[in-house]
Motif scaffolding. Structure first.
Motif, PDB file in Angstrom:
ATOM      1  N   ILE A   1       0.337   8.400  -2.673  1.00 41.43           N
ATOM      2  CA  ILE A   1       0.536   6.823  -2.852  1.00 41.43           C
ATOM      3  C   ILE A   1      -0.210   6.054  -1.573  1.00 41.43           C
ATOM      4  O   ILE A   1      -0.779   6.761  -0.513  1.00 41.43           O
ATOM      5  CB  ILE A   1       1.981   6.604  -2.522  1.00 41.43           C
ATOM      6  N   GLY A   2      -0.718   4.956  -1.590  1.00 37.51           N
ATOM      7  CA  GLY A   2      -1.316   4.102  -0.944  1.00 37.51           C
ATOM      8  C   GLY A   2      -0.404   3.540   0.123  1.00 37.51           C
ATOM      9  O   GLY A   2       0.844   3.947   0.425  1.00 37.51           O
TER      10      GLY A   2
ATOM     11  N   SER B   1       1.626  -1.526   3.160  1.00 37.95           N
ATOM     12  CA  SER B   1       1.052  -2.867   3.883  1.00 37.95           C
ATOM     13  C   SER B   1       0.207  -3.594   2.947  1.00 37.95           C
ATOM     14  O   SER B   1       0.044  -4.752   3.278  1.00 37.95           O
ATOM     15  CB  SER B   1       0.555  -2.515   5.209  1.00 37.95           C
ATOM     16  N   LYS B   2      -0.187  -3.381   2.023  1.00 33.89           N
ATOM     17  CA  LYS B   2      -1.043  -3.869   0.833  1.00 33.89           C
ATOM     18  C   LYS B   2       0.048  -5.116   0.078  1.00 33.89           C
ATOM     19  O   LYS B   2      -0.553  -5.899  -0.536  1.00 33.89           O
ATOM     20  CB  LYS B   2      -1.640  -2.908  -0.018  1.00 33.89           C
ATOM     21  N   TYR B   3       1.280  -4.588   0.298  1.00 34.67           N
ATOM     22  CA  TYR B   3       2.362  -5.408  -0.409  1.00 34.67           C
ATOM     23  C   TYR B   3       2.948  -6.210   0.412  1.00 34.67           C
ATOM     24  O   TYR B   3       4.327  -5.872   0.486  1.00 34.67           O
ATOM     25  CB  TYR B   3       3.026  -4.425  -1.238  1.00 34.67           C
TER      26      TYR B   3
ATOM     27  N   LYS C   1      10.068   3.331  -1.977  1.00 31.85           N
ATOM     28  CA  LYS C   1       9.338   2.114  -1.292  1.00 31.85           C
ATOM     29  C   LYS C   1       9.535   0.768  -1.823  1.00 31.85           C
ATOM     30  O   LYS C   1       8.952  -0.450  -1.450  1.00 31.85           O
ATOM     31  CB  LYS C   1       8.037   2.495  -1.187  1.00 31.85           C
ATOM     32  N   GLY C   2      10.090   0.636  -3.104  1.00 29.96           N
ATOM     33  CA  GLY C   2      10.140  -0.700  -3.681  1.00 29.96           C
ATOM     34  C   GLY C   2       8.846  -1.448  -4.480  1.00 29.96           C
ATOM     35  O   GLY C   2       8.931  -2.367  -4.419  1.00 29.96           O
ATOM     36  N   ILE C   3       7.846  -0.331  -4.683  1.00 30.09           N
ATOM     37  CA  ILE C   3       6.531  -0.907  -5.126  1.00 30.09           C
ATOM     38  C   ILE C   3       6.344  -0.361  -6.839  1.00 30.09           C
ATOM     39  O   ILE C   3       6.584   0.567  -7.111  1.00 30.09           O
ATOM     40  CB  ILE C   3       5.370  -0.246  -4.446  1.00 30.09           C
TER      41      ILE C   3
ATOM     42  N   PHE D   1      -0.895   1.638  -6.799  1.00 31.61           N
ATOM     43  CA  PHE D   1      -0.151   2.337  -5.236  1.00 31.61           C
ATOM     44  C   PHE D   1      -0.328   3.809  -5.629  1.00 31.61           C
ATOM     45  O   PHE D   1      -0.152   4.452  -4.468  1.00 31.61           O
ATOM     46  CB  PHE D   1       1.224   1.727  -5.532  1.00 31.61           C
ATOM     47  N   PHE D   2      -0.343   4.259  -6.647  1.00 32.99           N
ATOM     48  CA  PHE D   2      -0.424   5.684  -7.067  1.00 32.99           C
ATOM     49  C   PHE D   2      -1.691   6.155  -7.323  1.00 32.99           C
ATOM     50  O   PHE D   2      -2.330   6.018  -8.045  1.00 32.99           O
ATOM     51  CB  PHE D   2       0.560   6.112  -8.129  1.00 32.99           C
ATOM     52  N   LYS D   3      -2.036   7.192  -6.303  1.00 28.88           N
ATOM     53  CA  LYS D   3      -3.510   7.794  -6.162  1.00 28.88           C
ATOM     54  C   LYS D   3      -3.848   8.912  -7.088  1.00 28.88           C
ATOM     55  O   LYS D   3      -4.415  10.090  -6.518  1.00 28.88           O
ATOM     56  CB  LYS D   3      -3.952   8.221  -4.666  1.00 28.88           C
ATOM     57  N   TYR D   4      -3.222   9.181  -8.364  1.00 32.87           N
ATOM     58  CA  TYR D   4      -3.454  10.120  -9.188  1.00 32.87           C
ATOM     59  C   TYR D   4      -5.155  10.316  -9.557  1.00 32.87           C
ATOM     60  O   TYR D   4      -5.443  11.481  -9.773  1.00 32.87           O
ATOM     61  CB  TYR D   4      -2.779   9.742 -10.484  1.00 32.87           C
TER      62      TYR D   4
END
Length: 442
Positions: free
Chosen positions: A39-40, A43-45, A325-327, A332-335
């Motif tokens: 995951i990222g 803070s981006k959100y 995290k509620g995103i 957000f997911f670095k698959y």
């Protein structure tokens, strides 16, 4: 037909063994969950929005181990005006009250459909679809409209949660077992030319008995109840009403004026879509949608939020959602970086090939409009308790809304440009179509 070639596996092992990313991913992902590691940064959100409805509902609700999300989203939407009129700091309508009557009506509807289809082979796709999950906790917004019209609402204290309403698996298991047994009895009786009406009525009585044992006996729509409560200033009050009267007096929502809008890119936009044989109340409203583009759905959501109205919506959850995290965001997911995995199918293809459908209903309560004048993220009120997300709220990006959301609910007067379409002949989809999926994720 060719089987897997073992020689290929050996060659692939050698290839992957030279890949440092594959080595690292193998080491890490064999120890912990991918959705928590790949995951990222949050803070981006930013959990800040240019427009948020006021007031939002309180408290944050929790459907627990049940598939009642659509009923929670509905009651969370309806409770705001009740709380305002009665000057309450916190308030909940009874989700269990609607849950009880929905399940009872679904069982009756199932038996009626079994009678209607008795001449079809039991192995037909329609009969098997009916038999698959006749007591599902989930629902469509049209089913909410049917319930509000027939039984209305009551405060949570009048018909509170019990264990089975929060953990419904065993009740569903027993009811499904009985309904499938009843289906055979009804089909055999119809084949013999017998009158099945009294037989079906006795079956509904047995279902009702089982449900009252597990859930308790709910008030009837025209039955008086007395509700005692404190307002936000700790002043005592007492209301004597019926569910129907309570709705008329305190709930500011015209269920008959609500329209379900979907984004189904498989079918032409600006058309009506109907899911055949799907319902909860026999003789109730048909499950109908107006199919519009993502651009129109976005504009309608923004319009409602700016008008201080929450938006009931349905998405494919938990696809690309981080529960803790509620995103809600694909990026957000670095698959892709760790696994080389990327979702390449467009939305229409994902629906066609069984990769996506609506599974969960929530409320949009806020939107952030960027400097370009376009929305870039939404504030989402969920029903998974305060321990998930930002004290129960989630952040959903615009891209997520376009790719993984399927339905919103608006008022007819908010779609004047498309109102003439509501009376047009709909495209008919079968019961098993993904657009007929019942929101029931927990």
């Amino acid at each position: 037909m060719a089987a897997v070639n073992i020689k290929d596996l050996k060659a692939w092992d050698a290839e992957f063994g030279d890949d440092p990313t594959h080595k690292l991913a193998s080491t890490v992902l064999q120890q912990q969950a991918a959705q928590d590691l790949l995951i990222g940064s949050s803070s981006k959100y930013p959990n800040v929005f240019s427009h948020v409805i006021d007031p939002e509902g309180a408290p944050i609700t929790n459907q627990k181990s049940s598939g009642r999300c659509w009923l929670f989203a509905t009651t969370n939407m309806l409770r705001r005006t009740v709380a305002q009129k009665l000057e309450l700091k916190e308030f909940q309508l009874s989700q269990s009250y609607l849950f009880f009557y929905d399940k009872l009506e679904k069982c009756n509807y199932f038996l009626e459909k079994i009678i209607d289809t008795w001449e079809e082979d039991v192995g037909s796709r329609l009969v098997q679809a009916l038999l698959l999950d006749p007591t599902c906790d989930g629902g469509q917004f049209t089913m909410v409209q049917n319930l509000l019209e027939k039984v209305a609402v009551v405060p949570l204290d009048v018909y509170p949660d019990v264990f089975t309403s929060t953990s419904s698996a065993k009740l569903n298991e027993l009811l499904k077992s009985k309904l499938r047994e009843f289906a055979e009895v009804l089909r055999d009786a119809k084949a013999k030319g017998e009158d099945v009406v009294p037989l079906k009525d006795q079956m509904v009585k047995e279902v009702y008995k089982i449900m009252t044992v597990f859930l308790g006996t709910p008030p009837k729509p025209d039955e008086e109840f007395t509700w005692e409560y404190y307002d936000k200033d700790k002043k005592y009050h007492k209301i004597t009403s019926t569910p129907v009267q309570f709705y008329k007096e305190y709930v500011d929502f015209d269920y008959a004026n609500a329209v379900s809008i979907i984004n189904d890119p498989r079918n032409p936009y600006e058309t009506m879509v109907k899911v055949k044989d799907l319902n909860n109340v026999a003789g109730g409203r048909e499950v109908l949608y107006l199919n519009l583009s993502n651009e129109v759905l976005t504009s309608l959501v923004v319009k409602r939020i700016k008008s201080n109205k929450p938006v009931f919506f349905g998405s494919h959850t938990p696809k690309y959602m981080h529960r803790k995290k509620g995103i809600m965001d694909i990026e957000f997911f670095k698959y892709s970086e760790a696994l080389g995995f990327k979702q390449n199918q467009p939305k229409a293809s994902r629906v066609k090939y069984g990769e996506s459908l609506m599974t969960h209903a929530m409320l949009i309560t806020g939107v952030n409009i960027g400097e370009d004048g376009k929305p870039n993220r939404y504030r989402v009120e969920n029903s998974w308790g305060k321990d998930n997300g930002f004290d129960g709220y989630f952040i959903m990006t615009q891209e997520y809304f376009e790719q993984w959301c399927y339905q919103i609910v608006v008022d007819k007067d908010e779609i004047e440009e498309y109102a003439h379409l509501l009376d047009t002949t709909p495209i008919e989809l079968p019961l098993w179509d993904p657009m007929g999926a019942l929101a029931c994720d927990c």
